[in-house]
Structures are given as C-alpha cells and as structure tokens.
Design an enzyme around this catalytic site. Sequence first.
Site, PDB file in Angstrom:
ATOM      1  N   VAL A 166      -5.721 -11.907   6.376  1.00 19.93           N
ATOM      2  CA  VAL A 166      -6.551 -13.091   6.087  1.00 19.93           C
ATOM      3  C   VAL A 166      -5.675 -14.343   5.964  1.00 19.93           C
ATOM      4  CG1 VAL A 166      -8.520 -11.981   4.969  1.00 19.93           C
ATOM      5  CG2 VAL A 166      -6.479 -12.518   3.628  1.00 19.93           C
ATOM      6  N   ARG A 214      -4.176   6.194  -2.539  1.00 17.70           N
ATOM      7  CA  ARG A 214      -2.839   5.574  -2.629  1.00 17.70           C
ATOM      8  C   ARG A 214      -1.897   6.467  -3.411  1.00 17.70           C
ATOM      9  NH1 ARG A 214      -4.175  -0.891  -3.301  1.00 17.70           N
ATOM     10  NH2 ARG A 214      -5.741  -0.850  -1.653  1.00 17.70           N
ATOM     11  N   HIS A 235      -7.157   1.611   2.230  1.00 16.40           N
ATOM     12  CA  HIS A 235      -8.238   0.661   1.921  1.00 16.40           C
ATOM     13  C   HIS A 235      -9.349   0.843   2.962  1.00 16.40           C
ATOM     14  CE1 HIS A 235      -5.670  -2.507   4.369  1.00 16.40           C
ATOM     15  NE2 HIS A 235      -5.795  -1.373   4.998  1.00 16.40           N
ATOM     16  N   TRP A 261       0.843  -1.202   0.000  1.00 21.25           N
ATOM     17  CA  TRP A 261       0.000   0.000   0.000  1.00 21.25           C
ATOM     18  C   TRP A 261       0.876   1.250   0.000  1.00 21.25           C
ATOM     19  CZ3 TRP A 261      -1.270  -4.404   2.797  1.00 21.25           C
ATOM     20  CH2 TRP A 261      -2.457  -5.023   2.378  1.00 21.25           C
ATOM     21  N   GLN A 282     -13.668   1.893  -2.611  1.00 23.60           N
ATOM     22  CA  GLN A 282     -13.731   0.467  -2.302  1.00 23.60           C
ATOM     23  C   GLN A 282     -15.017   0.174  -1.542  1.00 23.60           C
ATOM     24  OE1 GLN A 282     -10.276  -0.807  -0.058  1.00 23.60           O
ATOM     25  NE2 GLN A 282      -9.115  -1.200  -1.921  1.00 23.60           N
ATOM     26  N   ALA A 331     -13.855 -11.789   4.785  1.00 24.67           N
ATOM     27  CA  ALA A 331     -13.853 -10.355   4.483  1.00 24.67           C
ATOM     28  C   ALA A 331     -13.435 -10.188   3.034  1.00 24.67           C
ATOM     29  CB  ALA A 331     -12.879  -9.623   5.397  1.00 24.67           C
TER      30      ALA A 331
END
Length: 328
Positions: free
Chosen positions: A253, A196, A170, A151, A210, A296
């Site tokens: 995740v 970004r 994000h 990022w 997003q 997610a």
Amino acid sequence: MDITNLRARAIKDIESATDAKVCEAARVRYLGRKEGELTEVLRGLSKMSVEEKRRVGTEANELKQELEALLTKKLSELSAHGKKHTHVDVTRPGKKMALGHEHPLTKIDAQVREIFSSMNFSVVEGPELEEEHYNFDALNIPADHPARDMWDTFWVKNEVSKKKMLMRTHTSPMQVRYMEAHEAPFQIIVPGRTFRYEATDASHEINFYQVEGLVVGPDITLANFKYIIETFFKKFFGKELEFRYRPSYFPFVEPGVELDIRLPGGKWLEVMGAGMVHRNVFDAVKYDYRKVQGFAFGMGLDRLAMIKYGIPDIRLFYSGDVRFIKQF
Ligand code: YSA
C-alpha cells in the site's frame, strides 16, 4: 458335610440379584454343570459312606429343587419389573438436553460477514496453504526484501512442485488472486485463518483470524476507507468508539495506515492495517493504475472479539476450555 452355609449363601445371592445376568451368574456358581458348588456336593456322594450319603443326598437334592424354584421366581420378578419401566410416565420432568455453544470467534465471523454483506460487499475465501508468490512477491515483497521480516512464516515442504509453499501469514494474498480473476469495480471481504511463527502472548497467537477488505474502482480514496470502516465499527459494536489512525508501512500500500481502538481501560489496541493499493500490486495483476484506485485493509478478528466481549487473553479462544465457551 454341612450344606447349611452353602444354602444361606446361595439364597442370599439369588435374592439380592438385580438383573437377569446376576441371576444367571448365581445359577452357574451353585448349580452349574461343571463347577457349581452344589453340583460338586452331589457328585461327591459316591465317595461317602451309606449313612452320610443318605443324609447329605437328601439335603442336597432338596436344596437343588429349592434353588431352582427360587431362580425361576426371581427371574420372573425381574422381567415383570423391567416391563413396568417401559411405560412412559408423562408427568415426570424431562431430561435436560445439553445444547452446544457457538465459539465466540464463529459468532464474530458471522456478524462481520453480515454487516459487510449489508454494505454490498461480496464475501470470498482463499487457500490457507499458499504460494510464496501470492503471499509475498505479488504483494510487492520480493525475496530478501527486509519487509518479509514483518511476517514470521511457517514454510511447508513441497514435494509435488517447485513452488515454495507456506501457511498464509495474512489474508492479503486473496487480493491478488481475486484481481487476477475479476475486473474492477468490486468490493470484497475475505475472512479466514492465518498463521505466524511467533511467540505467543495475551494478544498474539500463532494461529488467528483476519478479515481482508478490498475495494477497487475509479476514484476510490482513503476518505472512502475511513467512511466504510467507521460505519462498520459503529454497526459491529453498536456504539461510538474512539479511533486512532497511525501512519504505517506495508509494501503493498501507499500510503499505509494502522487503526487502533481505545479499550474501556484507556489502552489502545491495534486492530488493523490498511492503505491505498500500491501501483506494483496493480501491475502484478495487470490492472491499469491510471484507471482504477483501491483501498485495502486487514483486521484481526480475534482482536475484535477481545474488545467486544472484554476478553483479556487471546489464548483463551484456543484453550478448548468448555467453561470459557459456555459464556457466549
Ligand atoms: C495492510 C494493508 C492492506 O492493504 C491490507 C491488509 C493489511 C494488513 C496486513 N496484511 C497485515 O497482516 N498486517 S498485520 O501484520 O499488522 O496484521 C493485521 C492485524 O492482524 C493486526 O492489526 C492484528 O489485529 C492482527 N494480528 C496480527 N498478528 C496477530 C494478530 N492477531 C492475533 N495474533 C497475532 N499473532
């Protein structure tokens, strides 16, 4: 002294006047007390010979009366003309009202909210100016972790507190904020603007949108994710699409996946990252990972709009070109 020329000009100016203002300007030009042309002539009479005084004096005084009468007539004509216009001619075609257009991204945003609401999701929003803790640390991305390179970040000077602040890269920080304040089970989406620091191209902007999704409860699996997201896309595009799931890595995740959609030309476009919520994220919000699981996802709203409307370049959304917006 020849006042024939002066007369011709004055009459022409008064008669061609189209409104009261122009009329008044003509009056000042010829009859004005200070520098009116005819006033000057009358004022100059005292310097003339008796003979000349008689001739010019008569002519000038006659002209003065003539012009005053003409001005009065013209003014009354103009005001009568103006009055005529106050009547409304109801048989005339009306003026077309210029209506505004919703920006395509606003439309897509509304559709996404509506579809997820119909599937029992709550819609929540979070701050665009975010703390480092929520954007990174609590998402299992500690400082100096190489994953931060994923990022490119706009850091913001903070002179108020010691917290490091940034424009959120994000919508995932809202996962943490929401879980800190709520108990499972729940299902939410978080639409919002993200930022970004990167080079722009046809599919990358420095500012884009997003939609985060988070579903947490007992016995949630990746199969639930697949069902929910494919149902969403079917409703969103109104037709069957070809999907491709690729294994991927996001520190928050495990396992992680990315989802691509096949474009009409045959090319694949990445539309989201997703996965099962990492144990460290549950730890950060004091959830017991033995009792709840969750999936997610984070998808690019601009990319969905590009696919839906066949828009080849993301930068068009932010060009401010009215001709572009009017097409939607
Ligand atoms: C992953 C796992 C989760 O459990 C939850 C969310 C995520 C997504 C993660 N937070 C993330 O931001 N992943 S991402 O960097 O790959 O971006 C997600 C989507 O945003 C991309 O698939 C793409 O559709 C869009 N995107 C990313 N950078 C963009 C962009 N759209 C336009 N311009 C950019 N610069």
